[in-house]
Write a protein that holds these residues in place. Structure first.
Motif, PDB file in Angstrom:
ATOM      1  N   VAL A 190       0.870  -1.175   0.000  1.00 15.96           N
ATOM      2  CA  VAL A 190       0.000   0.000   0.000  1.00 15.96           C
ATOM      3  C   VAL A 190       0.907   1.226   0.000  1.00 15.96           C
ATOM      4  N   THR A 191       0.674   2.104  -0.961  1.00 12.00           N
ATOM      5  CA  THR A 191       1.427   3.350  -1.089  1.00 12.00           C
ATOM      6  C   THR A 191       0.480   4.507  -0.832  1.00 12.00           C
ATOM      7  N   ILE A 192       0.907   5.399   0.053  1.00 11.88           N
ATOM      8  CA  ILE A 192       0.102   6.566   0.422  1.00 11.88           C
ATOM      9  C   ILE A 192       0.965   7.799   0.215  1.00 11.88           C
ATOM     10  N   ILE A 193       0.473   8.743  -0.567  1.00  9.83           N
ATOM     11  CA  ILE A 193       1.166  10.015  -0.765  1.00  9.83           C
ATOM     12  C   ILE A 193       0.251  11.089  -0.207  1.00  9.83           C
ATOM     13  N   CYS A 194       0.771  11.854   0.746  1.00  9.34           N
ATOM     14  CA  CYS A 194      -0.091  12.808   1.433  1.00  9.34           C
ATOM     15  C   CYS A 194       0.714  13.968   1.990  1.00  9.34           C
ATOM     16  N   GLU A 195      -0.008  14.957   2.472  1.00 10.39           N
ATOM     17  CA  GLU A 195       0.644  16.084   3.111  1.00 10.39           C
ATOM     18  C   GLU A 195       1.253  15.627   4.433  1.00 10.39           C
ATOM     19  N   ALA A 196       2.386  16.230   4.789  1.00 15.05           N
ATOM     20  CA  ALA A 196       3.115  15.827   5.989  1.00 15.05           C
ATOM     21  C   ALA A 196       2.288  15.990   7.257  1.00 15.05           C
ATOM     22  N   LEU A 197       1.306  16.865   7.258  1.00 11.23           N
ATOM     23  CA  LEU A 197       0.461  17.055   8.439  1.00 11.23           C
ATOM     24  C   LEU A 197      -0.306  15.781   8.806  1.00 11.23           C
ATOM     25  N   ALA A 198      -0.459  14.870   7.879  1.00  8.33           N
ATOM     26  CA  ALA A 198      -1.184  13.631   8.141  1.00  8.33           C
ATOM     27  C   ALA A 198      -0.297  12.551   8.751  1.00  8.33           C
TER      28      ALA A 198
END
Length: 100
Positions: A9-17
């Motif tokens: 599973v790959t998740i790309i998100c804002e660092a705040l998450a």
């Protein structure tokens, strides 16, 4: 050589998450994960890594299929409404099933 099917599973998100995402990973039973700082460009423009709070991260986690389903479902329900994020799963094969 014997390999075992699992999911990446790959998740790309804002660092705040990052902090809530790490709690979620533990909650669904992920045994470990890898985090990268990333930057790129998409529909909403360019996202650079020059200001830590506004950077993107990429999280990769290898899990059993049932854990992947639970993780993606919770991401969609709990995280997508709050954070800029994309997530996807890939079928992979590993050598040491007991690690995942």
């Amino acid at each position: 050589m014997k390999t075992h099917p699992v999911k990446l599973v790959t998740i790309i998100c804002e660092a705040l998450a990052r902090d809530p995402l790490e709690r979620l990973l533990r909650d669904v039973g992920a045994h470990g994960y890898t985090v990268f700082s990333v930057e790129g460009e998409g529909r909403r423009g360019r996202r650079t890594a020059d200001i830590l709070e506004f950077t993107n991260i990429q999280v990769e986690v290898i899990v059993q299929p049932a854990v992947s389903t639970q993780l993606l479902t919770r991401l969609e329900q709990e995280f997508f409404p709050k954070f800029a994020m994309v997530a996807y799963e890939t079928d992979i094969h590993v050598l040491r099933r007991e690690k995942f």
